[in-house]
Each structure stands twice: as C-alpha cells, then as structure tokens.
Design a protein around this motif. Structure first.
Motif, PDB file in Angstrom:
ATOM      1  N   TRP A  58       0.984  -1.200   0.088  1.00  0.00           N
ATOM      2  CA  TRP A  58       0.204  -0.056  -0.027  1.00  0.00           C
ATOM      3  C   TRP A  58       0.901   1.401   0.028  1.00  0.00           C
ATOM      4  CZ3 TRP A  58      -4.958  -0.361  -0.934  1.00  0.00           C
ATOM      5  CH2 TRP A  58      -5.792  -1.316  -0.841  1.00  0.00           C
ATOM      6  N   GLU A  59       0.414   2.202  -0.655  1.00  0.00           N
ATOM      7  CA  GLU A  59       1.007   3.627  -0.815  1.00  0.00           C
ATOM      8  C   GLU A  59      -0.026   4.658  -0.907  1.00  0.00           C
ATOM      9  OE1 GLU A  59       4.295   5.277  -3.808  1.00  0.00           O
ATOM     10  OE2 GLU A  59       2.805   3.738  -4.614  1.00  0.00           O
ATOM     11  N   LEU A  60       0.217   5.684   0.084  1.00  0.00           N
ATOM     12  CA  LEU A  60      -0.521   7.097  -0.254  1.00  0.00           C
ATOM     13  C   LEU A  60       0.008   7.821  -1.196  1.00  0.00           C
ATOM     14  CD1 LEU A  60      -0.888   7.953   3.423  1.00  0.00           C
ATOM     15  CD2 LEU A  60      -2.675   7.294   2.043  1.00  0.00           C
ATOM     16  N   ILE A  61      -0.759   8.408  -2.072  1.00  0.00           N
ATOM     17  CA  ILE A  61      -0.287   9.013  -3.203  1.00  0.00           C
ATOM     18  C   ILE A  61      -0.903  10.606  -3.170  1.00  0.00           C
ATOM     19  CG2 ILE A  61       0.463   7.355  -4.719  1.00  0.00           C
ATOM     20  CD1 ILE A  61      -2.217   7.493  -6.027  1.00  0.00           C
ATOM     21  N   GLY A  62      -0.220  11.491  -3.764  1.00  0.00           N
ATOM     22  CA  GLY A  62      -0.585  12.804  -4.210  1.00  0.00           C
ATOM     23  C   GLY A  62      -0.203  13.256  -5.642  1.00  0.00           C
ATOM     24  N   ASN A  63      -1.118  13.952  -6.227  1.00  0.00           N
ATOM     25  CA  ASN A  63      -0.655  14.151  -7.582  1.00  0.00           C
ATOM     26  C   ASN A  63      -1.164  15.423  -8.031  1.00  0.00           C
ATOM     27  OD1 ASN A  63      -3.172  13.688  -8.721  1.00  0.00           O
ATOM     28  ND2 ASN A  63      -2.277  12.046  -9.879  1.00  0.00           N
ATOM     29  N   VAL A  64      -0.344  16.284  -9.028  1.00  0.00           N
ATOM     30  CA  VAL A  64      -0.897  17.372  -9.711  1.00  0.00           C
ATOM     31  C   VAL A  64      -0.734  17.065 -11.063  1.00  0.00           C
ATOM     32  CG1 VAL A  64      -0.574  19.824  -9.959  1.00  0.00           C
ATOM     33  CG2 VAL A  64      -0.376  18.875  -7.603  1.00  0.00           C
ATOM     34  N   THR A  65      -1.784  17.324 -11.967  1.00  0.00           N
ATOM     35  CA  THR A  65      -1.978  16.818 -13.361  1.00  0.00           C
ATOM     36  C   THR A  65      -2.324  18.009 -14.281  1.00  0.00           C
ATOM     37  OG1 THR A  65      -3.987  15.711 -13.241  1.00  0.00           O
ATOM     38  CG2 THR A  65      -1.807  14.358 -13.091  1.00  0.00           C
ATOM     39  N   ASN A  66      -2.173  18.419 -15.096  1.00  0.00           N
ATOM     40  CA  ASN A  66      -2.566  19.443 -16.227  1.00  0.00           C
ATOM     41  C   ASN A  66      -2.716  18.497 -17.505  1.00  0.00           C
ATOM     42  OD1 ASN A  66      -3.114  22.176 -17.023  1.00  0.00           O
ATOM     43  ND2 ASN A  66      -1.485  21.821 -18.339  1.00  0.00           N
ATOM     44  N   ASP A  67      -4.183  18.849 -17.909  1.00  0.00           N
ATOM     45  CA  ASP A  67      -4.586  18.497 -19.206  1.00  0.00           C
ATOM     46  C   ASP A  67      -4.903  19.597 -20.044  1.00  0.00           C
ATOM     47  OD1 ASP A  67      -4.794  15.748 -18.074  1.00  0.00           O
ATOM     48  OD2 ASP A  67      -6.950  15.669 -18.022  1.00  0.00           O
ATOM     49  N   PHE A  68      -4.006  19.374 -21.093  1.00  0.00           N
ATOM     50  CA  PHE A  68      -4.207  20.455 -22.450  1.00  0.00           C
ATOM     51  C   PHE A  68      -5.205  19.767 -23.240  1.00  0.00           C
ATOM     52  CE2 PHE A  68      -3.161  22.089 -26.487  1.00  0.00           C
ATOM     53  CZ  PHE A  68      -3.413  23.339 -26.326  1.00  0.00           C
ATOM     54  N   LYS A  69      -6.421  20.365 -23.334  1.00  0.00           N
ATOM     55  CA  LYS A  69      -7.326  19.734 -24.382  1.00  0.00           C
ATOM     56  C   LYS A  69      -7.387  20.536 -25.747  1.00  0.00           C
ATOM     57  CE  LYS A  69      -9.904  18.244 -20.374  1.00  0.00           C
ATOM     58  NZ  LYS A  69      -9.373  18.974 -19.245  1.00  0.00           N
ATOM     59  N   TRP A  70      -7.050  19.788 -27.045  1.00  0.00           N
ATOM     60  CA  TRP A  70      -6.766  20.579 -28.001  1.00  0.00           C
ATOM     61  C   TRP A  70      -7.890  21.464 -28.486  1.00  0.00           C
ATOM     62  CZ3 TRP A  70      -1.833  21.218 -29.898  1.00  0.00           C
ATOM     63  CH2 TRP A  70      -1.686  21.795 -31.082  1.00  0.00           C
ATOM     64  N   GLU A  71      -7.740  22.756 -28.787  1.00  0.00           N
ATOM     65  CA  GLU A  71      -8.902  23.367 -29.385  1.00  0.00           C
ATOM     66  C   GLU A  71     -10.087  23.512 -28.341  1.00  0.00           C
ATOM     67  OE1 GLU A  71      -9.670  23.376 -33.392  1.00  0.00           O
ATOM     68  OE2 GLU A  71      -7.606  23.838 -34.038  1.00  0.00           O
ATOM     69  N   ALA A  72      -9.843  23.379 -27.205  1.00  0.00           N
ATOM     70  CA  ALA A  72     -11.189  23.181 -26.242  1.00  0.00           C
ATOM     71  C   ALA A  72     -10.921  24.150 -24.980  1.00  0.00           C
ATOM     72  CB  ALA A  72     -11.531  21.681 -25.976  1.00  0.00           C
ATOM     73  N   TYR A  73     -10.161  23.535 -24.035  1.00  0.00           N
ATOM     74  CA  TYR A  73      -9.952  24.358 -22.657  1.00  0.00           C
ATOM     75  C   TYR A  73      -8.713  23.384 -21.870  1.00  0.00           C
ATOM     76  CZ  TYR A  73     -12.965  20.703 -20.332  1.00  0.00           C
ATOM     77  OH  TYR A  73     -13.436  19.654 -20.035  1.00  0.00           O
ATOM     78  N   ASN A  74      -8.415  24.068 -20.777  1.00  0.00           N
ATOM     79  CA  ASN A  74      -7.189  23.514 -20.224  1.00  0.00           C
ATOM     80  C   ASN A  74      -7.804  23.242 -18.694  1.00  0.00           C
ATOM     81  OD1 ASN A  74      -5.218  23.626 -22.149  1.00  0.00           O
ATOM     82  ND2 ASN A  74      -4.673  25.583 -21.292  1.00  0.00           N
ATOM     83  N   SER A  75      -7.321  22.348 -18.144  1.00  0.00           N
ATOM     84  CA  SER A  75      -7.768  21.849 -16.624  1.00  0.00           C
ATOM     85  C   SER A  75      -6.513  21.354 -16.253  1.00  0.00           C
ATOM     86  CB  SER A  75      -9.123  20.956 -16.725  1.00  0.00           C
ATOM     87  OG  SER A  75      -8.668  19.689 -16.873  1.00  0.00           O
ATOM     88  N   TRP A  76      -6.395  21.699 -14.683  1.00  0.00           N
ATOM     89  CA  TRP A  76      -5.575  20.929 -13.741  1.00  0.00           C
ATOM     90  C   TRP A  76      -6.240  20.483 -12.700  1.00  0.00           C
ATOM     91  CZ3 TRP A  76      -4.145  22.701  -8.961  1.00  0.00           C
ATOM     92  CH2 TRP A  76      -4.623  24.045  -8.690  1.00  0.00           C
ATOM     93  N   ALA A  77      -5.719  19.158 -12.117  1.00  0.00           N
ATOM     94  CA  ALA A  77      -6.413  18.540 -10.947  1.00  0.00           C
ATOM     95  C   ALA A  77      -5.262  18.513  -9.818  1.00  0.00           C
ATOM     96  CB  ALA A  77      -6.882  17.311 -11.365  1.00  0.00           C
ATOM     97  N   ILE A  78      -5.673  18.590  -8.829  1.00  0.00           N
ATOM     98  CA  ILE A  78      -4.880  18.220  -7.531  1.00  0.00           C
ATOM     99  C   ILE A  78      -5.713  17.026  -6.859  1.00  0.00           C
ATOM    100  CG2 ILE A  78      -5.738  20.156  -6.150  1.00  0.00           C
ATOM    101  CD1 ILE A  78      -2.810  20.254  -4.860  1.00  0.00           C
TER     102      ILE A  78
END
Length: 178
Positions: free
Chosen positions: A150-170
């Motif tokens: 088992w492992e605890l995880i944390g992440n930050v990701t960025n999604d660049f959606k082509w000709e749509a919009y950007n979003s990032w998640a934590i």
C-alpha cells in the motif's frame, strides 16, 4: 467533526505513525490507484455566461505497469462529477462548450525521479456527450509507502485539451501494489 476533517486528520497522522518509508523490497509490477481530486478550470462560465474560475470535484482511477526500475506505463482516467460550461479556447470567442460528467483518459508514461516522486506525461482524450477532445497530460506524483502493498499518493496533473480548454487537478488517494 465532519467526515472531510476526519479524513484529512487521518491522512496527516498516518505518515507520522509509520516508522519506515522504504520502497518495497520485492518489486511489484502492477499498481492500481484510486484518487479523490478537484479539477480546476480557469475558463469556466457561470449561469449568466461570465468567465469564472471553477473548482469541480472529480475521481481518478489509474493503472500502472512497471516496465523497468524507473519507468511505468499506464492508463489514467478521471471523471468530473458535475455538469459545467467553459469558453472554448482557440475557437470563436462566443463558443460555449457544455460538458456533462466528462471522462478524461490518457496513456501515460511515468519516470521515477527519486524514491517518492514521479514525472507523468501522456496522450488521450476527453469524452462527454456531444464532443470529444484530444488531450495531452503532464504531471507529478508523490508516493508514500505504508507497507509493501500500500502507498498513499498525491498528484498534480495538467490536461491540455486541443482547441477546447485547459484544466489541472490536484488529488490524493491510495495505491495498491501487486
């Protein structure tokens, strides 16, 4: 106390009670992750059509396969659990995209940077009724070993959606190694 407060207290206290944080002695090839996260969208729109920063609840389900000591490949999927509207980027300024529970999936390559950090990069798509978008994903992840499985995880990701919009998640979650 509400459940969110209890969750964060437990998550913060568990690392203090774990004596060792060494990677598992036996390398496990498979990893299944479940995350709870918030997706941030800076080009969101309110009910009157005005631009508004939105923070939307989302879930993540990721699978990784260890191909070498420092490399993993996997399928990472997120779902935003709300309906929302965004202003389209790179299109007509007046164009509004209606998104209803979009699922973003990407084939991801992960490179281990240190014992606990990984760099993520991938390509995939966002799928929702009406329209689909090509996306490029990048991010960083931190893993804290609880034991060999088992492992605890944390992440930050960025999604660049082509000709749509950007979003990032934590996000924060747990990972099962097998």
């Amino acid at each position: 106390m509400n459940t969110v407060t209890i969750f964060f207290v437990v998550v913060l206290l568990i690392p203090c009670t774990v004596l060792a944080q060494e990677p598992p002695a036996q390398h496990k090839k498979h990893q299944l992750q479940v995350l709870i996260s918030h997706t941030q969208i800076h080009s969101g729109l309110d009910l009157e059509g005005n631009r508004k920063w939105q923070s939307l609840p989302s879930w993540g389900l990721n699978y990784n396969f260890q191909v070498a000591d420092t490399w993993k490949i996997g399928l990472h999927s997120d779902i935003v659990v709300e309906d929302f509207q965004v202003a389209a980027m790179g299109r007509n300024e007046a164009e509004v995209l209606d998104r209803s529970y979009p699922i973003a999936s990407a084939l991801v390559a992960s490179r281990k940077l240190a014992d606990h950090f990984q760099l993520l990069i991938g390509i995939g798509g966002e799928f929702a009724p009406g329209q689909r978008f090509l996306l490029f994903r990048g991010g960083i992840e931190y893993g804290y070993y609880l034991d060999e499985n088992w492992e605890l995880i944390g992440n930050v990701t960025n999604d660049f959606k082509w000709e749509a919009y950007n979003s990032w998640a934590i996000g924060m979650g747990v990972s099962r190694l097998f």
